[in-house]
Design an enzyme around this catalytic site. Sequence first.
Site, PDB file in Angstrom:
ATOM      1  N   ALA A 307      44.393  34.807  24.666  1.00 61.86           N
ATOM      2  CA  ALA A 307      44.970  36.104  24.780  1.00 61.86           C
ATOM      3  C   ALA A 307      43.985  37.134  24.906  1.00 61.86           C
ATOM      4  CB  ALA A 307      46.000  36.176  23.279  1.00 61.86           C
ATOM      5  N   ALA A 308      44.144  38.153  25.821  1.00 63.57           N
ATOM      6  CA  ALA A 308      43.257  39.061  25.936  1.00 63.57           C
ATOM      7  C   ALA A 308      42.965  40.169  24.782  1.00 63.57           C
ATOM      8  CB  ALA A 308      43.880  40.157  27.262  1.00 63.57           C
ATOM      9  N   CYS A 309      43.985  40.181  23.776  1.00 62.73           N
ATOM     10  CA  CYS A 309      43.943  40.948  22.537  1.00 62.73           C
ATOM     11  C   CYS A 309      42.848  40.400  21.729  1.00 62.73           C
ATOM     12  CB  CYS A 309      45.282  41.248  21.789  1.00 62.73           C
ATOM     13  SG  CYS A 309      46.136  39.739  21.762  1.00 62.73           S
ATOM     14  N   HIS A 310      42.525  39.039  21.821  1.00 58.87           N
ATOM     15  CA  HIS A 310      41.595  38.498  20.960  1.00 58.87           C
ATOM     16  C   HIS A 310      40.186  38.054  21.771  1.00 58.87           C
ATOM     17  CE1 HIS A 310      45.382  36.487  18.648  1.00 58.87           C
ATOM     18  NE2 HIS A 310      45.009  37.716  18.242  1.00 58.87           N
TER      19      HIS A 310
END
Length: 363
Positions: A307-310
């Site tokens: 995931a991009a948020c990680h």
Amino acid sequence: MDPTRVYMDYNATTPLEAEVVQTITEALQKAWGNPSSTYPAGVKAKAMIKKSRESVARLVGGEADDIIFTSGGTEANNMVFHTAVEHFWRNWEAAQETHQHLNENRVFPHIVTSNVEHDSVKLAAEYLQENRKADVTFISVSQETAHVEVQDIIAAVRPNTCLISIMLANNETGVIMPIQEICSRVKAMNKKRENLRILLHTDAAQALGKIPVNARELGVDFLTIVGHKAAELVTNNLLDYEAHMQKTRLYLEERLKAVFKDKIHFNSHYPGSDILPNTCNVSILGPGLQGWRVLSNCTRLLASVGAACHSDSGDKPSDILLSCGIPVAVAANAVRLSLGRGTTKADVDAVVEDLKETVQLLC
């Protein structure tokens, strides 16, 4: 994009189709007015919004009046959670008038979700719990199937449960959740709950454009989708695109196995579980082959570790993969390869060769 690079991060976002660019350009040039106004730019804006709402409704099997546009998936998911809490309190007051014993103990609205949700769901649930606005049960996925078990969801339901929120497909593993069966079971329970009906929500952001997504058929009350993950979507040809992505992904997996043999581990393969046709989460086993390190040394492949948020988590393995039973050392080496409808076998060959050369360099 540099023609020498191969993009395999479609689960993060998709490049814009020419017709999407054309429509956006038209809106910016001709529909810039206030849609509540009567001058041409406003009238055009209102017409385009109406048409867009109708198109989205057809896409997901809904009604145009039920479509709510937000700034993105995070806002949409937060809106669902806060709406469910408000809905609970309105109906709880009515239930108390009928059942006086409900006044005896102070209760909070109860929410059921899974432990592999996107942060836009996870953090919203944690916020409500930490601020004593709701009780939340996080259901662990099976480490054999990587999806929630229906019986675990049903067993978690309480008299004060107001929302069940389970994603339609996981953004890292691609595993598809049994949403339709969950909804069917919960709707049967709702018939006996009078005023305290449980609302059903699925975050379908990762599924749209890869498999059919129909709110009516799923049985949900709320469905979250996002435009940027399906900006290449043409719904009339979805089944053809789905078949192409599936065929290309299988070819990718065959080539990876042929090149890396027993040094490859597929983190998206679980017995009895269906996965998105485009998603291949894979680890190349060995020291010094952490996913971020491999990708930063690739000269052609454009992909991510999850995931991009990680993306700033460094060496830390994905919590999603760990929750699915992937060992720490294997999860640390994970790379998520997600294909699009235009991904070709030639692209696959180039990426596999790039990975092979990178691994040789790092070893």
